[in-house]
Write a protein that holds these residues in place. Sequence first.
Motif, short mmCIF file in Angstrom:
data_model
loop_
_atom_site.label_atom_id
_atom_site.label_comp_id
_atom_site.label_asym_id
_atom_site.label_seq_id
_atom_site.Cartn_x
_atom_site.Cartn_y
_atom_site.Cartn_z
N THR A 146 -34.56 -9.95 -5.69
CA THR A 146 -35.97 -9.79 -6.05
C THR A 146 -36.29 -8.41 -6.61
O THR A 146 -37.36 -8.20 -7.15
CB THR A 146 -36.86 -10.04 -4.82
OG1 THR A 146 -36.48 -9.14 -3.77
CG2 THR A 146 -36.72 -11.48 -4.35
N TRP A 147 -35.37 -7.47 -6.47
CA TRP A 147 -35.60 -6.13 -7.00
C TRP A 147 -35.45 -6.13 -8.51
O TRP A 147 -34.70 -6.90 -9.09
CB TRP A 147 -34.60 -5.15 -6.41
CG TRP A 147 -34.87 -4.79 -4.98
CD1 TRP A 147 -35.71 -5.44 -4.11
CD2 TRP A 147 -34.30 -3.72 -4.25
NE1 TRP A 147 -35.67 -4.84 -2.89
CE2 TRP A 147 -34.82 -3.78 -2.95
CE3 TRP A 147 -33.40 -2.74 -4.56
CZ2 TRP A 147 -34.47 -2.87 -1.96
CZ3 TRP A 147 -33.04 -1.83 -3.59
CH2 TRP A 147 -33.57 -1.89 -2.31
N ALA A 148 -36.19 -5.25 -9.15
CA ALA A 148 -36.14 -5.13 -10.60
C ALA A 148 -34.79 -4.59 -11.05
O ALA A 148 -34.16 -3.80 -10.34
CB ALA A 148 -37.25 -4.19 -11.08
N PRO A 149 -34.33 -5.01 -12.24
CA PRO A 149 -33.06 -4.49 -12.76
C PRO A 149 -33.05 -2.97 -12.90
O PRO A 149 -32.00 -2.34 -12.80
CB PRO A 149 -32.93 -5.16 -14.12
CG PRO A 149 -33.75 -6.39 -14.03
CD PRO A 149 -34.88 -6.07 -13.10
N LEU A 150 -34.21 -2.37 -13.12
CA LEU A 150 -34.28 -0.92 -13.22
C LEU A 150 -33.85 -0.28 -11.90
O LEU A 150 -33.07 0.67 -11.89
CB LEU A 150 -35.71 -0.48 -13.58
CG LEU A 150 -35.97 1.03 -13.66
CD1 LEU A 150 -35.13 1.65 -14.76
CD2 LEU A 150 -37.43 1.30 -13.90
N ALA A 151 -34.32 -0.81 -10.78
CA ALA A 151 -33.99 -0.24 -9.47
C ALA A 151 -32.54 -0.51 -9.09
O ALA A 151 -31.82 0.39 -8.66
CB ALA A 151 -34.93 -0.80 -8.40
N THR A 152 -32.10 -1.75 -9.25
CA THR A 152 -30.74 -2.08 -8.84
C THR A 152 -29.71 -1.37 -9.72
O THR A 152 -28.69 -0.89 -9.22
CB THR A 152 -30.49 -3.60 -8.87
OG1 THR A 152 -30.74 -4.11 -10.18
CG2 THR A 152 -31.36 -4.31 -7.86
#
Length: 137
Positions: free
Chosen positions: A102-108
């Motif tokens: 569920t985390w955004a690709p930017l964060a992961t």
Amino acid sequence: MAERAEGDTAAAEGMLVHLLGTVLAYVVMGTAALAVIDLLFIVAAGGEFGNVSGWVGAVPAVFVFNQRFKRYQGSSRWAVALIAIVLGLGAGVAATVFMPATWAPLATGAIGGLVAAFVYSVLWHAGINIYGKERPQ
């Protein structure tokens, strides 16, 4: 003689801490710049925030590693760098896989890039201290 060995160990640890701090700063700045660019594109064209790959945020750390690479001579630096790259990217991908979907690709991606850069830093530091020869100035 023991005092000199302790001094060398303390200096090497200080250099590793400095390298890790510099890498952290570059990755955070790169990710922040990437987030601002993503936000500008969202304001201009619409869409959702954070759908850009966070791995790009780790690219500025390459400049730190490039300078470290140039400080040494010989073929051992190539072997140390290639092994550190492979293992660092593997650790970064593994960290990204374990992040919630569920985390955004930017964060992961930013976390994966940071893990990759940290693993590379530790392996580079350890390997170059054992096998590297610093260039004469």
